[in-house]
Write a protein that holds these residues in place. Structure first.
Motif, PDB file in Angstrom:
ATOM      1  N   UNK A  86      29.761  40.091  65.424  1.00  0.00           N
ATOM      2  CA  UNK A  86      28.499  40.164  66.165  1.00  0.00           C
ATOM      3  C   UNK A  86      27.963  41.594  66.194  1.00  0.00           C
ATOM      4  N   UNK A  87      28.838  42.558  66.334  1.00  0.00           N
ATOM      5  CA  UNK A  87      28.399  43.955  66.329  1.00  0.00           C
ATOM      6  C   UNK A  87      27.823  44.349  64.967  1.00  0.00           C
ATOM      7  N   UNK A  88      28.363  43.757  63.892  1.00  0.00           N
ATOM      8  CA  UNK A  88      27.904  44.082  62.544  1.00  0.00           C
ATOM      9  C   UNK A  88      26.765  43.182  62.086  1.00  0.00           C
ATOM     10  N   UNK A  89      26.299  42.282  62.916  1.00  0.00           N
ATOM     11  CA  UNK A  89      25.335  41.260  62.498  1.00  0.00           C
ATOM     12  C   UNK A  89      24.008  41.866  62.055  1.00  0.00           C
ATOM     13  N   UNK A  90      23.504  42.844  62.821  1.00  0.00           N
ATOM     14  CA  UNK A  90      22.218  43.476  62.495  1.00  0.00           C
ATOM     15  C   UNK A  90      21.190  42.396  62.154  1.00  0.00           C
ATOM     16  N   UNK A  91      20.828  41.557  63.109  1.00  0.00           N
ATOM     17  CA  UNK A  91      20.078  40.333  62.812  1.00  0.00           C
ATOM     18  C   UNK A  91      18.708  40.563  62.189  1.00  0.00           C
ATOM     19  N   UNK A  92      18.065  41.686  62.489  1.00  0.00           N
ATOM     20  CA  UNK A  92      16.733  41.947  61.942  1.00  0.00           C
ATOM     21  C   UNK A  92      16.767  42.945  60.795  1.00  0.00           C
ATOM     22  N   UNK A 140      13.537  49.715  64.017  1.00  0.00           N
ATOM     23  CA  UNK A 140      14.120  50.933  63.454  1.00  0.00           C
ATOM     24  C   UNK A 140      15.611  51.020  63.756  1.00  0.00           C
ATOM     25  N   UNK A 141      15.997  50.522  64.936  1.00  0.00           N
ATOM     26  CA  UNK A 141      17.380  50.692  65.395  1.00  0.00           C
ATOM     27  C   UNK A 141      17.934  49.381  65.922  1.00  0.00           C
ATOM     28  N   UNK A 142      19.096  49.009  65.405  1.00  0.00           N
ATOM     29  CA  UNK A 142      19.861  47.851  65.859  1.00  0.00           C
ATOM     30  C   UNK A 142      20.856  48.330  66.908  1.00  0.00           C
ATOM     31  N   UNK A 143      20.881  47.644  68.087  1.00  0.00           N
ATOM     32  CA  UNK A 143      21.741  48.093  69.193  1.00  0.00           C
ATOM     33  C   UNK A 143      22.489  46.884  69.755  1.00  0.00           C
TER      34      UNK A 143
END
Length: 317
Positions: free
Chosen positions: A178-184, A77-80
């Motif tokens: 990397x902060x904007x990657x949102x890998x999932x 639900x949340x990318x951190x």
């Protein structure tokens, strides 16, 4: 095109050099991530971008290319993201905020790298937050609603670009990527920055990446962590619309985060109720409230306070 062509776009001289378009940035990063990428060209691109200042289209294009190389991971639900490094900071109280969000049933995926600062990695073990690979993240999220994905395991090629800081001696735009990657590919993300100007850059990049819910703050040491005794300006997106808001201070006590002399065992002690520290508790609940707001909670402050009062104090993994 070769990487040399992208170096020319950025460095051909006054009046002729320009920034990348989003498509060009995506193409350049695709080449930069290859094992045969010429290191001289990679370094030239990163430092030319640092000199001119990166734009949202470049960050979005780089992030798209980097994300394309990632295996599919169960969607949280949340990318951190956690990528602050190179500055003395206090204890990682924000990890308790992430736990608090997970405790309310939201699936939280942390990911990152913090250089020589081991406080966050050590803190994960203290709090029973599982460290995972892309293959095991889904199982951990199902079991605990929270997991941490190290960048070096998630994306070794991007990790190599990030750690070029050790060679070049300067930060590059890869930190922001990397902060904007949102890998999932979570629908919501919370991000901290050290330099306030990056808040708008990341909000604009989120629009290009179709990230509909985002909160970016100038956080403790560059992490997503609210300082409770200072007014806080937040930027980002809410349901796809640009959002900015100023929040007043939460507490009158004045204390610098980096001046905290407590040892790392204070963090799990606060969670278990073995430590009474209103300032630290305000960091945790204030940060969690921002995360709940990003997730669309109706009354995020009340939810954070209630979640803290009702938290499960067992930290077993």
């Amino acid at each position: 095109m070769s990487l040399a062509a992208y170096v020319r776009i950025l460095g051909r001289g006054q009046g002729r050099a320009r920034s990348f378009t989003q498509d060009e940035a995506r193409e350049a990063m695709t080449l930069m991530l290859r094992p045969d990428a010429a290191p001289q060209a990679v370094g030239a691109i990163l430092m030319l971008m640092r000199m001119k200042g990166e734009i949202a289209e470049e960050i979005a294009g780089f992030a798209e290319a980097a994300r394309a190389d990632l295996p599919e991971t169960a969607a949280p639900d949340l990318d951190w993201p956690c990528y602050a490094a190179g500055r003395t900071r206090g204890l990682p109280w924000f990890l308790l905020s992430a736990l608090l969000v997970a405790d309310q049933g939201y699936r939280v995926l942390l990911h990152g790298w913090n250089g020589a600062d081991t406080a966050i990695r050590d803190g994960l073990g203290d709090l029973g937050i599982p460290v995972v690979t892309p293959d095991t993240a889904g199982e951990a999220l199902d079991r605990r609603n929270i997991a941490y994905l190290p960048l070096e395991d998630m994306h070794p090629a991007l990790f190599d670009l990030l750690t070029l800081r050790d060679v070049l001696g300067l930060r590059s735009c890869v930190n922001t990527v990397c902060r904007m990657l949102n890998p999932a590919r979570a629908g919501a993300s919370v991000q901290g920055v050290f330099h306030p100007s990056y808040r708008l850059l990341q909000a604009d990049a989120a629009e290009l990446l179709d990230l509909r819910n985002l909160t970016v703050i100038k956080g403790g040491g560059g992490e997503f962590e609210r300082h409770p005794s200072k007014a806080m300006a937040g930027f980002g997106r809410r349901d796809g619309v640009f959002w900015d808001e100023v929040h007043p201070a939460l507490i009158d006590e004045t204390r610098r985060l980096a001046d905290d002399a407590m040892t790392r065992d204070a963090v799990p002690a606060l969670w278990r109720g073995q430590l009474d520290d209103p300032f630290a508790q305000a960091i945790v609940t204030g940060t969690a409230a921002l995360a709940f707001a990003t997730l669309g909670a109706d009354d995020p402050t009340a939810l954070a306070d209630a979640a803290w009062a009702a938290r499960r104090t067992d930290l077993a993994a």
